[in-house]
Design an enzyme around this catalytic site. Structure first.
Site, PDB file in Angstrom:
ATOM      1  N   SER B  23       0.842  -1.200   0.000  1.00  0.00           N
ATOM      2  CA  SER B  23       0.000   0.000   0.000  1.00  0.00           C
ATOM      3  C   SER B  23       0.874   1.246   0.000  1.00  0.00           C
ATOM      4  O   SER B  23       1.971   1.255   0.549  1.00  0.00           O
ATOM      5  CB  SER B  23      -0.909   0.020   1.215  1.00  0.00           C
ATOM      6  OG  SER B  23      -0.158   0.292   2.356  1.00  0.00           O
ATOM      7  N   ASN B  70       9.436   8.987   3.404  1.00  0.00           N
ATOM      8  CA  ASN B  70       8.246   9.657   2.889  1.00  0.00           C
ATOM      9  C   ASN B  70       7.408  10.151   4.057  1.00  0.00           C
ATOM     10  O   ASN B  70       7.371   9.545   5.116  1.00  0.00           O
ATOM     11  CB  ASN B  70       7.422   8.729   1.992  1.00  0.00           C
ATOM     12  CG  ASN B  70       6.371   7.959   2.754  1.00  0.00           C
ATOM     13  OD1 ASN B  70       5.282   8.482   3.012  1.00  0.00           O
ATOM     14  ND2 ASN B  70       6.693   6.742   3.149  1.00  0.00           N
ATOM     15  N   CYS B 130       1.034   3.705  10.439  1.00  0.00           N
ATOM     16  CA  CYS B 130       1.609   4.785   9.642  1.00  0.00           C
ATOM     17  C   CYS B 130       2.320   5.779  10.557  1.00  0.00           C
ATOM     18  O   CYS B 130       1.710   6.340  11.457  1.00  0.00           O
ATOM     19  CB  CYS B 130       0.543   5.513   8.841  1.00  0.00           C
ATOM     20  SG  CYS B 130       1.247   6.880   7.902  1.00  0.00           S
ATOM     21  N   LYS B 165      -1.763  -4.513   9.706  1.00  0.00           N
ATOM     22  CA  LYS B 165      -0.396  -4.134   9.314  1.00  0.00           C
ATOM     23  C   LYS B 165       0.329  -3.506  10.491  1.00  0.00           C
ATOM     24  O   LYS B 165      -0.102  -2.486  11.032  1.00  0.00           O
ATOM     25  CB  LYS B 165      -0.424  -3.164   8.135  1.00  0.00           C
ATOM     26  CG  LYS B 165       0.963  -2.892   7.555  1.00  0.00           C
ATOM     27  CD  LYS B 165       0.873  -2.195   6.211  1.00  0.00           C
ATOM     28  CE  LYS B 165       2.243  -1.998   5.597  1.00  0.00           C
ATOM     29  NZ  LYS B 165       2.150  -1.381   4.269  1.00  0.00           N
ATOM     30  N   THR B 193       6.829   1.144   7.553  1.00  0.00           N
ATOM     31  CA  THR B 193       8.108   1.868   7.546  1.00  0.00           C
ATOM     32  C   THR B 193       8.630   2.130   8.960  1.00  0.00           C
ATOM     33  O   THR B 193       7.876   2.213   9.915  1.00  0.00           O
ATOM     34  CB  THR B 193       7.942   3.223   6.841  1.00  0.00           C
ATOM     35  OG1 THR B 193       6.848   3.917   7.440  1.00  0.00           O
ATOM     36  CG2 THR B 193       7.677   3.050   5.363  1.00  0.00           C
ATOM     37  N   GLY B 265       7.091  -2.781  -2.334  1.00  0.00           N
ATOM     38  CA  GLY B 265       6.743  -1.381  -2.105  1.00  0.00           C
ATOM     39  C   GLY B 265       7.697  -0.425  -2.783  1.00  0.00           C
ATOM     40  O   GLY B 265       7.553  -0.109  -3.972  1.00  0.00           O
ATOM     41  N   THR B 266       8.713  -0.010  -2.045  1.00  0.00           N
ATOM     42  CA  THR B 266       9.655   0.995  -2.556  1.00  0.00           C
ATOM     43  C   THR B 266      10.277   0.585  -3.889  1.00  0.00           C
ATOM     44  O   THR B 266      10.514   1.432  -4.746  1.00  0.00           O
ATOM     45  CB  THR B 266      10.744   1.249  -1.490  1.00  0.00           C
ATOM     46  OG1 THR B 266      10.086   1.757  -0.331  1.00  0.00           O
ATOM     47  CG2 THR B 266      11.777   2.250  -1.959  1.00  0.00           C
TER      48      THR B 266
END
Lengths: 269, 303
Positions: B23, B70, B130, B165, B193, B265-266
């Site tokens: 995501s 990010n 997040c 998550k 992250t 992801g990245t």
């Protein structure tokens, strides 16, 4: 489909202090709209993210990029030699609105139209392809370009423009001052303005154009992640007319831009 | 020679292979311009909340050695717009959709889950990790009691399997994993992250407008592999492993550590076709090693 292709560096040379011109050849390179950019993927994998660079010129099989060395990534880019392989995306983003769909408030008929291209520093390169295309469409093209002290791409612009006006911050060449002061002082009037450069320049030009009721398209810059719309890293604030009135929405510079109409941009939001 | 079988059963959904997107790094229309989305085992869509979120100011992106930062802050158009646009577009593909859900409060998570439960999504991934959202987000993911509370709340309203998550920004990841398993989570995805920061020493200022942000990319992979390994030994439910996967061999490493499926992801920002490239590399690795199934990879691990 968009893709990442492997190009061959045909030349990579300094054309001014910290300014380099790189030409990349690949049979897979097609056409681009002025104002579009490409992602360059560095061979050094410690620098993960691609470097987005505006397209200065593109012909069948050969693309010219002019970039400024500002950090490690562009420093690494400047070390590429002739015949080196380089991974590059096909053109990304939307360019200047000069062809295709007619918008309600904007026509793409440039026959006999007076246009001014306004470039500041590393915002000058995309003006070359833009000048070429507008000239092909029958426009009367004037360029107004500003630099800190050293000018570049002047000969290239002269090939497609009826006149090229230069401003430098230190007065080393041409007009001593910025591009908007030059436009006002020399009364470089056009029916439409196209700009790329520092945000402060774009905002000043856009506001002046609004006062003069002249159309203005600006190419914005923002720190990008992916360059194709997936990460939503590079946003800008754009005024959008909705049923509820004008609202400010966040648009992706890479995906919805980088070019917007000056009056759409919420400069201070 | 028997053909490779990459299919996996993941928390009740059938996947033709274990490769999914992560995501925040996948947008159906934009990512789909580079490869056929239908080739992936599933896609995990961007975090969506019950109402639109504006996200954080720019600059939101920074680059570090072997990684990136990010601070997008979960900018999203809200569940209704997401259903009408992204989900409607994804219907044309045979790939299961896992919708990532964000919220600031338990009520907000539940509202989004209720809306998404009425759609064709195969599964919901609850983002309690997040680092870029002040309220909710990581706050829920660092406290076992709150992680359990959110899991219980969303389970009570969801008609779809729930994947939680987790954040790596905790002392003991297994505590959180056990807490969400106990409340009925159908699976766990990890890691999100790491909280990171970068200072531009020329400008003497933080690179991100938000000062701190989520650190991702290959530099975080050892942390992610370690956490998947730890969590695999702490819970029974399936695991989606992610964190710096750049190659097919990285994917195999996560499977050996205990992941049932993996997310890219990245890598997809570094190379837009990374998800399908990694799938092909995983197949090549399996052929080279003589593995026929994903289970063969896991069983070969001697840790």
């Amino acid at each position: 489909m968009k893709k990442i292709i492997c190009g061959k560096v045909a030349c990579n040379e300094a054309i001014a202090r910290d300014i380099y011109k790189m030409q990349i050849q690949s049979p897979e390179l097609g056409q681009a709209k002025p104002g579009q950019f490409v992602n360059l993927y560095l061979a050094d994998k410690s620098m993960l993210l691609p470097r987005p660079i505006s397209i200065c010129d593109i012909e069948e099989g050969c693309m010219t990029l002019v970039y400024k060395v500002v950090g490690k990534g562009t420093k690494a880019l400047s070390a590429y030699k002739e015949q080196d392989d380089i991974r590059v995306s096909t053109p990304l983003g939307n360019g200047y609105f000069i062809e295709g769909e007619e918008l309600e408030h904007h026509t793409c008929d440039y026959r006999g139209k007076k246009v001014a291209l306004v470039g500041g520093g590393i915002g000058v390169p995309p003006m070359v392809l833009l000048a070429k295309r507008l000239q092909e469409q029958g426009a009367e093209v004037t360029a107004v370009v500003g630099f800190p002290e050293e000018a570049f791409l002047i000969q290239e612009l002269k090939g497609f423009c009826q006149s090229v006006h230069i401003a430098t911050d230190r007065g080393t060449i041409g007009f001593h001052g910025n591009v908007l002061e030059l436009i006002q002082e020399k009364e470089i009037l056009a029916q439409e303005y196209f700009a790329c450069g520092p945000k402060v320049m774009l905002r000043a030009l856009s506001q002046w154009c609004q006062q003069q009721q002249l159309s203005c398209q600006v190419s914005l810059e923002e720190r990008m992640g992916c360059g194709y719309g997936a990460c939503v890293g590079c946003t800008c604030k754009i005024k959008v007319v909705t049923e509820a009135g004008v609202e400010i929405q966040q648009k992706g510079v890479c995906k919805h831009g980088p070019v917007f109409f000056g009056e759409e941009v919420a400069w201070d939001a | 020679m028997r053909k490779l079988d990459l299919s996996v059963q993941f928390a009740g959904i059938e996947m033709k292979n274990p490769v999914t997107t992560a995501s925040g790094t996948f947008s159906a229309r934009d990512s789909g311009q580079f490869y056929d989305i239908g080739r992936l085992g599933a896609v995990v869509t961007k975090g969506v909340a019950s109402e639109p979120w504006a996200g954080n100011p720019t600059p939101r992106i920074g680059e570090t050695y072997g990684g990136m930062l990010n601070a997008v802050g979960l900018q999203n158009p809200g569940a209704d717009a997401f259903i009408a646009d992204e989900l409607a577009y994804l219907k044309q593909f045979s790939t299961p959709v896992i919708a990532n859900v964000a919220g600031r409060t338990a009520e907000e998570y539940c509202l989004a889950v209720e809306k998404l439960s009425e759609t064709d999504v195969a599964m919901l991934e609850i983002n309690i990790s997040c680092p870029n959202v002040k309220e909710g987000g990581i706050g829920f993911g660092t406290d076992p009691r709150m992680a359990a509370e959110i899991t219980r709340a969303v389970k009570s309203v969801s008609k779809k399997p729930i994947l939680v998550k987790l954040t790596p920004n905790v002392t003991d990841i297994t505590e959180i994993a056990k807490a969400v398993e106990a409340e009925g989570a159908d699976g766990i995805s990890l890691i999100n992250t790491l909280l990171g920061m970068k200072i531009d020493v020329q400008r003497k200022k933080p690179v991100l407008a938000n000062i701190m942000g989520g650190f991702s990319g290959p530099a975080i992979k050892p942390v992610a592999v370690r956490m998947v390994y730890q969590v695999r030994r702490a819970v029974q439910i399936p695991i989606m492993g992610l964190g710096g996967i750049m190659t097919g061999e990285d994917a195999a490493e996560f499977i050996m550590a205990g992941a049932d499926v993996i997310s890219v992801g990245t890598a997809a920002l570094v190379n837009p076709t990374a998800p399908v490239d990694i799938l092909e590399e995983l197949e090549a690795y399996m052929e080279e090693q003589g593995f026929k199934t994903i289970a063969d990879i896991r069983q070969a691990f001697q840790g």
